[in-house]
Design a protein around this motif. Sequence first.
Motif, mmCIF file in Angstrom:
data_model
loop_
_atom_site.group_PDB
_atom_site.id
_atom_site.type_symbol
_atom_site.label_atom_id
_atom_site.label_comp_id
_atom_site.label_asym_id
_atom_site.label_seq_id
_atom_site.Cartn_x
_atom_site.Cartn_y
_atom_site.Cartn_z
ATOM 1 N N VAL A 105 0.775 -1.216 0.133
ATOM 2 C CA VAL A 105 0.001 0.037 -0.095
ATOM 3 C C VAL A 105 1.033 1.275 0.016
ATOM 4 O O VAL A 105 0.453 2.258 -0.668
ATOM 5 C CB VAL A 105 -1.053 -0.020 1.136
ATOM 6 C CG1 VAL A 105 -1.729 1.361 1.618
ATOM 7 C CG2 VAL A 105 -2.217 -1.099 1.011
ATOM 8 N N ASN A 106 1.910 1.259 0.630
ATOM 9 C CA ASN A 106 2.717 2.359 0.729
ATOM 10 C C ASN A 106 3.581 2.463 -0.558
ATOM 11 O O ASN A 106 3.735 3.684 -0.937
ATOM 12 C CB ASN A 106 3.772 2.396 1.795
ATOM 13 C CG ASN A 106 3.475 2.893 3.196
ATOM 14 O OD1 ASN A 106 3.820 3.828 3.686
ATOM 15 N ND2 ASN A 106 2.626 1.997 3.984
ATOM 16 N N GLY A 107 4.091 1.404 -1.285
ATOM 17 C CA GLY A 107 4.381 1.587 -2.579
ATOM 18 C C GLY A 107 3.502 2.430 -3.509
ATOM 19 O O GLY A 107 3.731 3.185 -4.402
ATOM 20 N N ARG A 190 13.189 -0.522 6.849
ATOM 21 C CA ARG A 190 12.000 -0.541 6.325
ATOM 22 C C ARG A 190 11.687 1.119 5.834
ATOM 23 O O ARG A 190 12.082 1.977 6.764
ATOM 24 C CB ARG A 190 10.903 -0.793 7.338
ATOM 25 C CG ARG A 190 9.464 -0.756 6.472
ATOM 26 C CD ARG A 190 8.346 -0.930 7.451
ATOM 27 N NE ARG A 190 8.612 -2.493 7.819
ATOM 28 C CZ ARG A 190 7.266 -3.024 8.674
ATOM 29 N NH1 ARG A 190 6.259 -2.114 8.993
ATOM 30 N NH2 ARG A 190 7.378 -4.356 8.920
ATOM 31 N N TYR A 191 11.133 1.398 4.679
ATOM 32 C CA TYR A 191 11.158 3.062 4.393
ATOM 33 C C TYR A 191 9.900 3.007 3.546
ATOM 34 O O TYR A 191 9.412 2.212 2.911
ATOM 35 C CB TYR A 191 12.246 3.395 3.750
ATOM 36 C CG TYR A 191 12.431 2.849 2.398
ATOM 37 C CD1 TYR A 191 12.349 3.609 1.287
ATOM 38 C CD2 TYR A 191 13.197 1.763 2.330
ATOM 39 C CE1 TYR A 191 12.407 3.086 -0.105
ATOM 40 C CE2 TYR A 191 13.467 1.025 1.100
ATOM 41 C CZ TYR A 191 13.204 1.651 -0.114
ATOM 42 O OH TYR A 191 13.471 1.194 -1.451
ATOM 43 N N ASN A 192 9.423 4.031 3.456
ATOM 44 C CA ASN A 192 8.054 4.401 2.469
ATOM 45 C C ASN A 192 8.467 4.416 1.090
ATOM 46 O O ASN A 192 8.966 5.670 0.903
ATOM 47 C CB ASN A 192 7.459 5.713 3.160
ATOM 48 C CG ASN A 192 6.100 5.909 2.423
ATOM 49 O OD1 ASN A 192 5.949 5.148 1.471
ATOM 50 N ND2 ASN A 192 5.453 7.098 2.641
ATOM 51 N N THR A 193 8.318 3.561 0.456
ATOM 52 C CA THR A 193 8.788 3.317 -1.021
ATOM 53 C C THR A 193 7.974 4.225 -1.963
ATOM 54 O O THR A 193 8.121 4.442 -3.219
ATOM 55 C CB THR A 193 8.627 1.889 -1.493
ATOM 56 O OG1 THR A 193 7.694 1.537 -1.357
ATOM 57 C CG2 THR A 193 9.742 1.120 -0.796
ATOM 58 N N GLY A 194 6.669 4.796 -1.385
ATOM 59 C CA GLY A 194 5.915 5.596 -2.291
ATOM 60 C C GLY A 194 6.471 7.022 -2.155
ATOM 61 O O GLY A 194 6.143 7.886 -3.048
ATOM 62 N N ARG A 293 -0.580 6.487 -9.189
ATOM 63 C CA ARG A 293 0.697 5.758 -8.577
ATOM 64 C C ARG A 293 1.467 6.999 -7.966
ATOM 65 O O ARG A 293 1.252 8.091 -8.079
ATOM 66 C CB ARG A 293 1.191 5.355 -9.785
ATOM 67 C CG ARG A 293 1.848 6.597 -10.714
ATOM 68 C CD ARG A 293 2.279 5.725 -12.461
ATOM 69 N NE ARG A 293 2.968 6.987 -12.908
ATOM 70 C CZ ARG A 293 2.388 7.565 -13.721
ATOM 71 N NH1 ARG A 293 0.756 7.481 -13.877
ATOM 72 N NH2 ARG A 293 2.749 8.370 -14.722
ATOM 73 N N SER A 294 2.176 6.436 -6.899
ATOM 74 C CA SER A 294 2.941 7.557 -6.149
ATOM 75 C C SER A 294 4.289 7.963 -6.685
ATOM 76 O O SER A 294 4.482 7.461 -7.614
ATOM 77 C CB SER A 294 3.476 6.432 -4.944
ATOM 78 O OG SER A 294 4.426 5.339 -5.250
ATOM 79 N N ARG A 295 4.738 8.899 -6.006
ATOM 80 C CA ARG A 295 5.943 9.460 -6.589
ATOM 81 C C ARG A 295 7.111 8.513 -6.631
ATOM 82 O O ARG A 295 7.875 8.620 -7.696
ATOM 83 C CB ARG A 295 6.248 10.641 -5.642
ATOM 84 C CG ARG A 295 7.493 11.396 -6.325
ATOM 85 C CD ARG A 295 7.826 12.688 -5.550
ATOM 86 N NE ARG A 295 9.342 13.098 -5.923
ATOM 87 C CZ ARG A 295 10.005 13.928 -5.155
ATOM 88 N NH1 ARG A 295 9.580 14.395 -3.799
ATOM 89 N NH2 ARG A 295 11.020 14.341 -5.603
#
Length: 391
Positions: A105-107, A190-194, A293-295
Amino acid sequence: MHSNRDRNEVAGAADVVATAIDILSRPVQGTHRAINDLVFGVLGRSAAPVRILNEGIADLVYEAVRGGGVAAAEAVTAVSRLLPEDRVSHAVTSTAAGSVVVGAVNGLLGDRLAAEGNDLTVELGPHHERRIVGNDTAMLTTAYPKATGHVAVLVHGLGETEQAWYYRHDGRGSYGEALAAHGISAVSLRYNTGAGIEDNGAALAGLLDELIAVWPVPVERIDLVGHSMGGLVVRRACAVEASRATWLPLVRTACYLGTPHEGAPLATGVYHLSRALRKVRQTVVWADLLDVRSRGVDDLRLATDVALAPGIRHVAVAATLAADDTAWWADAVGDGLVTLRSARGPMTELHTLVGTGHLALLSDPRVLDVLTELMSDATPAEVDDATEPAV
């Protein structure tokens, strides 16, 4: 709908579901209207009253669905605030499946979740037993009771979490467990891939600066390993630190596993498909869906424009689904997501694995052999000899 409590993943999940209902219902509604345009266009003006009634009812239904999603999310959030904090703070990420879903979801929506303050937004940092470990010596000592001065930092790819490094195949353990036998402490981030790759690179640089200051023992050496997007984040972090030279002098090697240095075909394809859909009025709503889609996802379509940090041995590990990497189609198909050319990027040292897919790079024993050799044998003098200028 965001809770004022320290962390409420139940409320965060409810918000995500409501957002998903809103996002997915709009292209369906748009397609419904496009079909109406076609059908009633053929029937002509005589069918106008029926069309008005049809579209009016349909619009009410879609608005009711979206409104129902919001109302349900608000109800779930209200109830969750009445529960003990320990039942809601990590209600989703405390399970392996939930943690994987949150990574995905974060991706897709990570930048949006961060902007909205959603509690499912991934926190950057070392994670142990699916919870973030703060930059505190006591907490790190508990999480890494056998910490050594040789630290390997593992950075996962798009839509993943640190659990990606622990996927098991044929009973084999993780890279971190194997490296520990060589006196190397593997720290899985762990990091926010989005979020944008540049932003994540800057955040990683800052985190490593803090981490070495509070690590249980003095840090003598750092090795960096990035899978897919994680490799691009590593490159950015090294570029950020190049002018400040804090933790960077401790880095001996950087290994990139299936990293799309020249861009990822799938991300590029989605971008061009979205542009094509916008040229036709009836398909604009589907372009809107693709553009959600995310950045971070969008960044993957572009070649990385930062030079390789000097003084580090940069090594690429590429894979192809082909049984022979000299086959005419081996480069184009790559590991299923990244071509061989993109995975090599500017590296002069390359290991190519045949018959291997993108996710298999997270647990392939041949990759472990590469990592073990790099981290066990590369002395500072050897690193200097092996380092090539960025091209």
